[in-house]
Design a protein around this motif. Structure first.
Motif, PDB file in Angstrom:
ATOM      1  N   ILE A  78      -4.617  -1.280  -7.090  1.00  8.38           N
ATOM      2  CA  ILE A  78      -5.157  -2.622  -7.284  1.00  8.38           C
ATOM      3  C   ILE A  78      -4.254  -3.693  -6.685  1.00  8.38           C
ATOM      4  CG2 ILE A  78      -4.094  -3.001  -9.537  1.00  8.38           C
ATOM      5  CD1 ILE A  78      -6.693  -4.410 -10.381  1.00  8.38           C
ATOM      6  N   LEU A  79      -2.949  -3.430  -6.598  1.00  8.94           N
ATOM      7  CA  LEU A  79      -2.035  -4.421  -6.032  1.00  8.94           C
ATOM      8  C   LEU A  79      -2.324  -4.658  -4.561  1.00  8.94           C
ATOM      9  CD1 LEU A  79       1.375  -3.487  -7.711  1.00  8.94           C
ATOM     10  CD2 LEU A  79      -0.248  -5.272  -8.350  1.00  8.94           C
ATOM     11  N   VAL A  88     -12.184   0.098  -0.901  1.00  9.48           N
ATOM     12  CA  VAL A  88     -11.461   0.882   0.106  1.00  9.48           C
ATOM     13  C   VAL A  88     -10.104   1.326  -0.446  1.00  9.48           C
ATOM     14  CG1 VAL A  88     -10.366   0.796   2.369  1.00  9.48           C
ATOM     15  CG2 VAL A  88     -12.607  -0.255   2.033  1.00  9.48           C
ATOM     16  N   ASN A  89      -9.759   2.576  -0.214  1.00 11.14           N
ATOM     17  CA  ASN A  89      -8.481   3.130  -0.658  1.00 11.14           C
ATOM     18  C   ASN A  89      -7.354   2.652   0.254  1.00 11.14           C
ATOM     19  OD1 ASN A  89      -6.274   5.065  -1.190  1.00 11.14           O
ATOM     20  ND2 ASN A  89      -7.824   6.139  -2.378  1.00 11.14           N
ATOM     21  N   PRO A  90      -6.185   2.285  -0.292  1.00  8.92           N
ATOM     22  CA  PRO A  90      -5.067   1.853   0.554  1.00  8.92           C
ATOM     23  C   PRO A  90      -4.505   2.961   1.434  1.00  8.92           C
ATOM     24  CG  PRO A  90      -4.367   2.049  -1.736  1.00  8.92           C
ATOM     25  CD  PRO A  90      -5.860   2.182  -1.725  1.00  8.92           C
ATOM     26  N   ALA A 135       0.826  -1.213   0.000  1.00  3.88           N
ATOM     27  CA  ALA A 135       0.000   0.000   0.000  1.00  3.88           C
ATOM     28  C   ALA A 135       0.857   1.258   0.000  1.00  3.88           C
ATOM     29  CB  ALA A 135      -0.925  -0.006   1.216  1.00  3.88           C
ATOM     30  N   ILE A 136       1.992   1.215   0.686  1.00  2.00           N
ATOM     31  CA  ILE A 136       2.827   2.406   0.840  1.00  2.00           C
ATOM     32  C   ILE A 136       3.670   2.682  -0.395  1.00  2.00           C
ATOM     33  CG2 ILE A 136       4.777   3.370   2.138  1.00  2.00           C
ATOM     34  CD1 ILE A 136       3.641   1.887   4.611  1.00  2.00           C
ATOM     35  N   THR A 153      -5.900  -1.993   6.300  1.00  2.00           N
ATOM     36  CA  THR A 153      -4.470  -2.236   6.446  1.00  2.00           C
ATOM     37  C   THR A 153      -4.156  -2.542   7.910  1.00  2.00           C
ATOM     38  OG1 THR A 153      -3.975   0.111   6.834  1.00  2.00           O
ATOM     39  CG2 THR A 153      -3.878  -0.679   4.552  1.00  2.00           C
ATOM     40  N   TYR A 154      -3.052  -3.206   8.121  1.00  2.00           N
ATOM     41  CA  TYR A 154      -2.591  -3.553   9.474  1.00  2.00           C
ATOM     42  C   TYR A 154      -2.403  -2.291  10.320  1.00  2.00           C
ATOM     43  CZ  TYR A 154       0.839  -5.072  13.030  1.00  2.00           C
ATOM     44  OH  TYR A 154       1.518  -5.308  14.206  1.00  2.00           O
TER      45      TYR A 154
END
Length: 242
Positions: free
Chosen positions: A34-35, A78-80, A27-28, A98-99
């Protein structure tokens, strides 16, 4: 056979948390949203749905499959990265699911190592959002200078400026350089990176953690230490001709 399935399910569940944490890097650092969605979709199917089926075999397979696809649809929606403004570095900047985003609100009741880990990752998401919001182009040198002053003000705000965020700050300045329609030259980027080396100085690998933070403390010191030990030498190794 039932015991073997239970043991197998527990083993898979033990890997679920670190794999979920690792997906944050997708995500970062990934330029493609999409990944992250695909990574979370696969993670949920392998490390959550399958163990649930092994532990509770009476659950119909169709419900497990529907649950996987429902979660998959949710990850695409949902957006990363979060939609909160980039002005305040203490906001939750990583996206839902995300975590980091899930645990960040609870950071003050976790161990010292978890607190630092979540703060570093949230800072990374914060800078990554700045990268995504750089204007497509600057029409003048004055406009670029004004944007850089605003950027400097933002990046100086965090109380702890983690050195592990420096690669993303370099990415941010590279994005600014690419958005200028006039030639800035590589030396501008080189000087900017060196400027932030003098400010983002907090090193996780040098921190002293209490024994109850182990083994998480040892792992994050190794993980972030790779950046902290090698980033400055990597930048210094770059030769810029005047």
């Amino acid at each position: 056979m039932k015991r073997l399935k239970l043991v197998f399910a527990i083993v898979i569940l033990l890997f679920a948390l670190p794999i979920w944490r690792f997906i944050d890097f997708v995500a970062i650092f990934s330029p493609f949203e999409i990944l992250t969605s695909l990574a979370l979709f696969i993670w949920f199917g392998l490390f959550v749905a399958i163990p649930v089926k092994l532990i509770r075999p009476q659950i119909k397979t169709i419900f497990i499959v529907l649950g996987i696809f429902f979660f998959g649809a949710l990850t695409f929606w949902v957006n990363p990265l979060s939609n909160q403004a980039t002005l305040d570095p203490t906001l939750n900047h990583c996206g839902r699911l995300t975590y980091t985003s899930t645990l960040y609100p609870m950071r003050n009741i976790l161990t010292e190592a978890h607190l630092d880990d979540l703060e570093v990752r949230n800072q990374m998401c914060w800078v990554r959002k700045m990268v995504s919001r750089v204007p497509q182009k600057f029409d003048s040198a004055d406009e670029l200078a004004a944007y850089n002053n605003l950027l400097t003000d933002r990046l100086m705000k965090p109380e702890y400026k983690f050195r592990a965020s420096l690669p993303l700050i370099a990415m941010l300045h590279l994005q600014i350089n690419m958005s200028a329609h006039f030639e800035l030259g590589p030396k501008y980027l080189y000087d900017s990176v060196h400027f932030w080396l003098n400010h983002y100085t907090v090193e996780i690998s040098q921190r002293q953690y209490s024994f109850w933070s182990w083994p998480h403390s040892k792992y994050i010191q190794f993980e972030y230490g790779l950046i902290e030990r090698n980033w400055e030498s990597l930048v210094d190794a770059i030769q810029i001709s005047e």
